[in-house]
Design an enzyme around this catalytic site. Structure first.
Site, mmCIF file in Angstrom:
data_model
loop_
_atom_site.group_PDB
_atom_site.id
_atom_site.type_symbol
_atom_site.label_atom_id
_atom_site.label_comp_id
_atom_site.label_asym_id
_atom_site.label_seq_id
_atom_site.Cartn_x
_atom_site.Cartn_y
_atom_site.Cartn_z
ATOM 1 N N SER A 42 0.799 -1.227 0.000
ATOM 2 C CA SER A 42 0.000 0.000 0.000
ATOM 3 C C SER A 42 0.827 1.271 0.000
ATOM 4 O O SER A 42 0.341 2.332 -0.395
ATOM 5 C CB SER A 42 -0.946 0.018 1.211
ATOM 6 O OG SER A 42 -0.214 -0.026 2.429
ATOM 7 N N ASP A 334 -2.845 8.748 7.446
ATOM 8 C CA ASP A 334 -3.822 7.893 8.127
ATOM 9 C C ASP A 334 -3.086 7.026 9.153
ATOM 10 O O ASP A 334 -1.952 7.332 9.523
ATOM 11 C CB ASP A 334 -4.638 7.066 7.119
ATOM 12 C CG ASP A 334 -3.791 6.061 6.335
ATOM 13 O OD1 ASP A 334 -2.621 5.844 6.689
ATOM 14 O OD2 ASP A 334 -4.312 5.475 5.352
ATOM 15 N N HIS A 337 0.007 5.305 6.905
ATOM 16 C CA HIS A 337 0.705 5.810 5.732
ATOM 17 C C HIS A 337 1.139 7.264 5.883
ATOM 18 O O HIS A 337 0.386 8.083 6.396
ATOM 19 C CB HIS A 337 -0.198 5.666 4.503
ATOM 20 C CG HIS A 337 -0.657 4.261 4.284
ATOM 21 N ND1 HIS A 337 -1.884 3.821 4.729
ATOM 22 C CD2 HIS A 337 -0.038 3.197 3.712
ATOM 23 C CE1 HIS A 337 -2.017 2.532 4.423
ATOM 24 N NE2 HIS A 337 -0.913 2.131 3.810
#
Length: 369
Positions: A42, A334, A337
């Site tokens: 991600s 978040d 990240h």
């Protein structure tokens, strides 16, 4: 990650001038555009998971709030991610599109492709809870398929040259700790392996992945380390007794993993007989602004901009979450990240950093060879 005992004087002049260019004018083009390929999780996924039935996705607001289109793209960021910023630096007109995107066709294939998928790890059993993700073996299979598609477009010899002269970024490994070994107390992998033995397993399996990449014809591969796993807001929120301190067990995992990763990469380069793989010590890069955030223009390195619960580290970032007004002031976007601003700082180190951060050389130096 370990530090190569190599003289740094050869890079000083280039590093200083390029760093000043970055600071003054933002992204720089270190040379003519080249194909760029991205593999991993991600941290570098630019939207492949949008096309999958999976819970690991970032295709809803407020993701993308600072992206040029102001819309979510599947990037786990408020704006640009690391592949976007590296693309700018190497002179590409656009960041490589997700491989599953229907827009990746024709001449746009020559720019490269992003095969990354949120939730995956080095091991195939990592990220099982996300239902459907593109695991590393499938990412490599897609890369083979990509080469076949491009060969039909420009022929086999030109395709081989495009791949050989390309840049590859691979970012994977963090989920093998966060979403596997430490996912739950007494996880299957933690019962099977001690932490040192588990790290050894990851390094062994990662070596196979990197050798497979090399066998597919790539000439330059940027490999990032695990990063400060225990310092993400999600990890701070998991422990009611953390008092904002990084998770000791996850930081220990990173401290075991990163030096062995660098050692393995150095060994591969010696075996090949030239520098194909470059190690980026993203743990050290981020520790700098995690420990002294105000020195770098942040107000916090513990609380996420978007989220809920302690440190905004619980659950997903959604339209119902707490959302900071100025993303430039937060290290984390978040629960897991980095913000775009933090990503920019990481990429500056990748481009122009000393051997404290890059082994055996920074990316600007490598691409100039």
């Amino acid at each position: 990650m370990g530090i190569l005992t190599r003289p740094e004087s050869m890079m000083v002049i280039a590093n200083v001038s390029m760093f000043l260019a970055l600071v003054v004018s933002g992204p720089i083009a270190v040379e003519a555009a080249r194909a760029f390929f991205v593999f991993g999780d991600s941290l570098v996924d630019s939207g492949n998971n949008n096309y999958l039935v999976t819970t690991a996705r970032a295709d809803s607001p407020p993701y993308g709030i600072d992206f040029p289109t102001r819309r979510p793209t599947g990037r786990f960021s408020n704006g640009l991610n690391i592949p976007d910023l590296i693309s700018e630096a190497i002179g590409n007109e656009e960041s490589p599109l997700p491989y599953l995107s229907p827009e990746l066709r024709g001449r746009r294939l020559l720019n490269g492709a992003n095969f990354a998928s949120a939730g995956i790890g080095i091991l195939n059993d990592t990220g099982f809870q996300f239902i459907n993700v593109i695991r590393m073996y499938q990412q490599l299979a897609y890369f083979q398929q990509y080469q076949q598609r491009v060969s039909r477009l420009i022929g086999i010899p030109r395709t081989q040259r495009l791949v050989r002269q390309s840049l590859v970024l691979i970012t994977v490994g963090g989920n093998d700790f966060v979403n596997n070994y430490f996912l739950v107390p007494y996880s299957a992998r933690s019962r099977q392996y001690s932490l040192p033995d588990y790290v050894g397993l990851l390094i062994s399996e990662y070596k196979k992945i990197l050798m497979r990449l090399h066998s597919l014809g790539v000439g330059r591969v940027l490999v990032t380390g695990a990063g400060p796993l225990g310092c993400a807001p999600a990890e701070l929120a998991r422990s009611s007794t953390s008092s904002g301190r990084c998770s000791a067990e996850l930081q220990r995992a990173a401290s075991l993993y990163d030096p062995q990763l660098t050692q393995m990469i150095n060994g591969l380069n010696r075996k090949i007989g030239k520098t194909v793989f470059i190690a980026a010590n993203t743990n050290q890069m981020q520790i700098d602004f995690l420990t002294t955030p105000r020195r770098f223009g942040f107000i916090t390195s513990k609380v996420a901009c978007c989220g809920q619960g302690p440190y905004n580290g619980m659950g997903l970032c959604t339209v119902l979450s707490n959302l900071c007004r100025n993303r430039e002031l937060y290290v984390f976007w978040d629960a897991f990240h980095p913000s775009e601003k933090a990503n920019r700082m990481i990429v500056r180190h990748i481009l122009t950093g000393t051997t404290k951060y890059m082994n055996p050389m920074n990316l600007s130096t490598a691409l100039a060879l």
